[in-house]
Design a protein around this motif. Structure first.
Motif, PDB file in Angstrom:
ATOM      1  N   ASP A 123       0.922  -1.021   0.019  1.00 41.60           N
ATOM      2  CA  ASP A 123      -0.096  -0.283  -0.015  1.00 41.60           C
ATOM      3  C   ASP A 123       1.236   1.462  -0.028  1.00 41.60           C
ATOM      4  OD1 ASP A 123      -2.561  -1.405  -0.009  1.00 41.60           O
ATOM      5  OD2 ASP A 123      -2.193  -1.935   2.496  1.00 41.60           O
ATOM      6  N   PHE A 124       2.075   0.766   0.742  1.00 42.70           N
ATOM      7  CA  PHE A 124       2.957   2.401   0.974  1.00 42.70           C
ATOM      8  C   PHE A 124       3.696   2.509  -0.480  1.00 42.70           C
ATOM      9  CE2 PHE A 124       2.091   1.487   5.429  1.00 42.70           C
ATOM     10  CZ  PHE A 124       1.938   2.742   6.001  1.00 42.70           C
ATOM     11  N   SER A 125       3.397   1.510  -1.578  1.00 39.03           N
ATOM     12  CA  SER A 125       4.578   1.526  -2.448  1.00 39.03           C
ATOM     13  C   SER A 125       4.389   3.083  -3.514  1.00 39.03           C
ATOM     14  CB  SER A 125       4.842   1.083  -3.204  1.00 39.03           C
ATOM     15  OG  SER A 125       3.816  -0.505  -3.596  1.00 39.03           O
ATOM     16  N   GLN A 126       3.078   3.364  -3.507  1.00 36.85           N
ATOM     17  CA  GLN A 126       2.111   4.159  -4.213  1.00 36.85           C
ATOM     18  C   GLN A 126       3.098   5.613  -4.072  1.00 36.85           C
ATOM     19  OE1 GLN A 126      -2.174   2.755  -4.625  1.00 36.85           O
ATOM     20  NE2 GLN A 126      -1.637   1.382  -5.556  1.00 36.85           N
ATOM     21  N   PHE A 127       2.860   5.573  -2.898  1.00 35.85           N
ATOM     22  CA  PHE A 127       3.014   7.083  -2.579  1.00 35.85           C
ATOM     23  C   PHE A 127       4.474   7.612  -2.772  1.00 35.85           C
ATOM     24  CE2 PHE A 127      -1.042   5.715  -0.622  1.00 35.85           C
ATOM     25  CZ  PHE A 127      -1.758   6.847  -1.239  1.00 35.85           C
ATOM     26  N   VAL A 128       5.469   6.210  -2.682  1.00 35.20           N
ATOM     27  CA  VAL A 128       7.082   7.221  -2.418  1.00 35.20           C
ATOM     28  C   VAL A 128       7.875   6.535  -4.201  1.00 35.20           C
ATOM     29  CG1 VAL A 128       7.315   6.959  -0.348  1.00 35.20           C
ATOM     30  CG2 VAL A 128       7.602   4.925  -1.653  1.00 35.20           C
ATOM     31  N   PRO A 129       8.498   6.332  -4.548  1.00 35.58           N
ATOM     32  CA  PRO A 129       9.557   6.564  -5.767  1.00 35.58           C
ATOM     33  C   PRO A 129      10.200   5.019  -5.944  1.00 35.58           C
ATOM     34  CG  PRO A 129      10.154   8.415  -5.219  1.00 35.58           C
ATOM     35  CD  PRO A 129       9.367   8.468  -4.338  1.00 35.58           C
ATOM     36  N   ASN A 130      10.196   4.356  -6.636  1.00 36.30           N
ATOM     37  CA  ASN A 130      11.327   3.256  -6.787  1.00 36.30           C
ATOM     38  C   ASN A 130      11.151   2.319  -5.427  1.00 36.30           C
ATOM     39  OD1 ASN A 130      12.477   2.816  -8.776  1.00 36.30           O
ATOM     40  ND2 ASN A 130      14.229   4.726  -8.476  1.00 36.30           N
ATOM     41  N   TYR A 131      10.213   1.841  -5.212  1.00 33.53           N
ATOM     42  CA  TYR A 131      10.152   0.705  -3.932  1.00 33.53           C
ATOM     43  C   TYR A 131       9.079  -0.354  -4.950  1.00 33.53           C
ATOM     44  CZ  TYR A 131       8.935  -1.167   0.983  1.00 33.53           C
ATOM     45  OH  TYR A 131       8.309  -2.107   1.286  1.00 33.53           O
TER      46      TYR A 131
END
Length: 787
Positions: free
Chosen positions: A46-54
């Motif tokens: 879920d958090f990967s949608q809010f940070v780049p390249n993760y």
């Protein structure tokens, strides 16, 4: 530390988030706890949608391979290898409440009651924790409060999915000792149903509890955290992670075909039909749940000594995982396997730091870690194995086991300082020296039965079925000295523009190859050993970035370019230096070191408020991961054709030098919008209890990624996953006093089903695709502040 309260507004960055985005002289991305709570961000995906390249690449704690800038562990999807990650060194780090957890199994849970989620990019370790080469995920949970509060949240969604959360906090001794308790239960049916048993695969069945005590004295604070989480799920292992879509259609690179397809082999050897080519309708055999349990305890003591702070962080964690994988699909019982790791970790850190906003800010400390890991990799043979391998002695229940032990002891000293030359210029520099001892061993043995076949016949049958012979590598030990360093200048042109650069060297010690085995010829004559412990890996990272903020911080946009060379990258390679008695080379693949890997890219992150109460967020990345020197790569299946007289022999290895990685999109973007609208006392007519102001809120987030190559570039058939976008959205009402909040939401609104692997199959496997983890889900949430 600032608390994030239940129902808190998410349309403005927190103080810490604003400080990081505008002042951090390195590439970072932050998600605050209020946003995580209101938009139902519970898992790392879920958090990967809010940070780049993760890309967390969540499956279960055994198969999870978190990747930053495309780089995962030494054993993982993006590093062209698969297998036992226990004992491996990860290029990516995971820090929870200031404790570094080395084993990926500690990431397998729901994350609730959060203060922040942060992605720190580039080599880490000069300011604390353990050293990593490409970045860290950093999660902070809420502190206990001296104000009594309790919040209950209940969510219900399709697939009979419900999540219950309870957070309680308050004082035990006023202004001295406070507690906090957070509980969750997450259960739901799976979305893939077995056509024989009716079992729901890829379901949710997990729960967890975290208890905290916080003591605050005149010059001392002490925070004690207990955590337990467990899961009992039909997780993404073997049959559940992939599914068949057709009979095998492998074509060898020399233009020939296998003697038979998979379906033809099933018919001729077993006399059985193929029951399904629908990847979402399996007929799994002997499928069981995946069981995982984690226990952790940590204590952080902060003692103010004059204006400096001495910090002691002590932690212990235990991870226990037991896999019950199916023996096969199509109601076949040929063979299956599973991996069950047991991991214990102890760590101790002592850190002395200066206050912030001084001409010279500094931190220095000592860090130690001890990890003791044991794992069992099992191959189990079923009722069809004897006929499939033409070995009557290969009876149901025979088992080949590989037990591995790995121990890591790490001791490091580190220091980092920032010297503010004047109001514009500052220079950060840091150095870390880590001494590590690695110990490992692998022991292979068989589980046999007293029956009409001799033990020797059963042993030979297991070898014919792909099982390993009896062996013991013996214990091996290696020591490593790893040096990490950074040079990080920054220049603030004005209040709106901050330029920064980074030159960093990262290093991680050798990985323990828990799949190491002897090299044998066709007659089982011993030729040598695969390496048990790899060489260390070195990373040189060069970055230049710009942080900008405009319109009184209503527009923040940060940009970063990086060039990262990694040498002796730990991944799978093939060795053909040994020969059998006829002089023919023996091909063997194992975890080793590749000469040179290069990462280049561009990242941006920002947020903008064009209108009052409307916030737009955006981030994205361009990522190029390329093998520079990879001469001895393992060939794909269509380059390993059988030897025939008079024909060209299949190559033992193929070069991947100067080729891009597969399984990694070049472009990815995430955009989102949040809007709040005050509605007044909308429900006052329902009574005095409801005579309170109400605010309506809504959000939408879109995560898009470019087309992705899923096949080896040498393969005869090429397959690319087309571009796709995952859309999440929600609407709700909350009272301005934070007493009540009601929302409806949906994840993966348009039910995108991207695949993550593709194979034409072979004589032993059908053509298959890697399945997405989650389809469209939608539901509602009620949150109540009890007091």
């Amino acid at each position: 530390m600032e608390d994030v309260h239940v129902g808190a507004r998410v349309d403005q960055p927190t103080r810490e988030e604003a400080r990081q985005l505008t002042n951090a002289p390195r590439s970072v991305a932050v998600v605050n706890g209020a946003k995580a709570e209101e938009e139902h961000l519970e898992r790392l995906s879920d958090f990967s949608q809010f940070v780049p390249n993760y890309r967390p690449q969540e499956g279960n704690p055994v198969t999870t391979r978190p990747a930053i800038r495309g780089v995962s562990s030494a054993i993982g999807l993006l590093s062209r290898s698969s297998g036992n990650s226990v004992g491996a060194e990860f290029d990516t780090g995971f820090i929870l409440d200031n404790v570094f957890w080395k084993y990926v199994g500690f990431q397998g849970t729901d994350f609730i009651d959060l203060r922040s989620f942060e992605l720190a990019l580039g080599p880490q370790g000069t300011a604390g924790g353990k050293n990593t080469t490409v970045g860290n995920v950093v999660i902070q949970t809420q502190l206990p409060s001296f104000e009594r509060a309790a919040t209950f949240e209940s969510s219900f969604a399709n697939y009979a999915h419900f999540i219950e959360k309870l957070n309680v906090t308050g004082p035990i001794v006023d202004d001295k000792l406070a507690y906090r308790l957070a509980l969750f239960v997450d259960k739901g049916n799976g979305w893939i149903r077995d056509q024989l048993t009716g079992a729901d695969y890829l379901n949710d069945n997990r729960w967890g509890a975290r208890g905290q005590l916080l003591y605050v004295g005149d010059n001392v604070t002490d925070r004690l955290i207990f955590n337990y989480n467990a899961q009992y799920e039909y997780s993404t292992t073997n049959t559940f992670a992939t599914g068949p879509f057709a009979d095998s259609f492998l074509v060898y690179a020399n233009g020939t075909l296998p003697a038979r397809t998979f379906a033809q082999n099933v018919a001729s050897r077993l006399g059985k039909p193929i029951l399904t080519y629908d990847p979402y309708r399996p007929y799994a055999t002997s499928a069981g749940t995946f069981t995982g349990r984690n226990y952790t305890v940590s204590n952080e003591l902060n003692w103010a000594i004059d204006e400096n702070t001495l910090t002691s962080i002590t932690a212990y964690g235990r991870s226990r995982i037991l896999a019950h994988n199916p023996i096969g699909n199509q109601e076949l019982e040929i063979s299956g396997g599973g991996l069950s790791p047991y991991v214990d970790q102890f760590s101790q850190e002592l850190r002395l730091s200066s206050p912030r906003e001084k001409t010279l800010e500094w931190v220095t400390g000592l860090y130690s870690l001890y990890e003791n890991a044991w794992s069992r990799s099992t191959s189990v043979f079923g009722a069809d194995a004897a006929a499939w391998y033409s070995r009557p002695a290969l009876q149901r229940g025979l088992q080949n086991n590989r037990d591995s032990k790995s121990r890591t002891f790490s001791l490091a000293g580190y220091g980092q300082a920032t010297y503010h030359i004047d109001d514009a210029w500052a220079l950060a520099f840091g150095l870390r020296d880590s001494y590590e001892v690695k110990e490992g061993s692998v022991f292979s043995w068989d589980q046999l039965y007293a029956n009409q076949f001799t033990f020797a016949q059963q042993e030979a049958a297991i070898r014919a079925g792909g099982g390993q012979p009896f062996f013991d590598t013996g214990g091996q030990t290696k020591t490593f000295n790893s040096v990490t360093g950074i040079l990080n200048p920054q220049y603030r042109l004005n209040d709106n523009l901050l330029f920064h650069a980074l030159v960093a060297r990262g290093e991680k010690s050798g990985a323990i190859n828990n799949a190491a085995q002897p090299i044998l010829d066709g007659s089982l004559n011993f030729k040598g050993w695969q390496p048990l412990i790899t060489k260390p890996e070195t990373s040189w990272d060069y970055e230049i970035g710009l942080n900008t903020n405009w319109l009184d911080n209503r527009l923040v946009a940060n940009f970063n370019f990086y060039w990262n060379d990694i040498y002796n990258f730990q991944t799978s390679l093939t060795d053909a230096s040994y020969a059998d008695s006829t002089g023919q080379p023996i091909r063997t693949s194992y975890l080793g070191n590749v000469g040179h890997l290069r990462l280049r890219g561009f990242e941006f992150v920002g947020r903008w408020s064009p209108l009052e109460r409307l916030w737009l967020s955006f981030n994205g990345a361009y990522t190029e991961a390329r093998w520079i020197d990879y001469a001895n790569a393992t060939p794909p299946a269509d380059w390993i054709w059988p030897a025939t007289a008079g024909s060209l022999a299949a190559p033992l290895t193929l070069s991947r030098s100067n080729t891009r990685w597969e399984n990694l999109p070049i472009w990815s973007f995430n955009v989102g919008a949040n809007y709040d609208q005050p509605l007044g006392a909308l429900f006052r007519d329902f009574g005095t209890e409801w005579d309170r102001p109400v605010t309506g809120f809504g959000y939408v987030n879109v995560a898009w990624q470019d087309k992705t190559q899923l096949t080896d570039p040498h393969s005869v058939f090429q397959f690319w996953q087309p571009p796709f976008a995952i859309v999440n959205a929600g609407l709700g009402l909350r009272t301005d006093d934070e007493r009540y909040s009601l929302s409806v939401w949906a994840k993966n609104v348009f039910d995108e089903r991207p695949i993550y692997s593709w194979s034409p199959g072979d004589a032993s496997n059908p053509a298959s695709v890697g399945l997405p983890i989650r389809p469209r889900t939608y539901g509602g949430t009620l949150r109540v502040k009890l007091y």
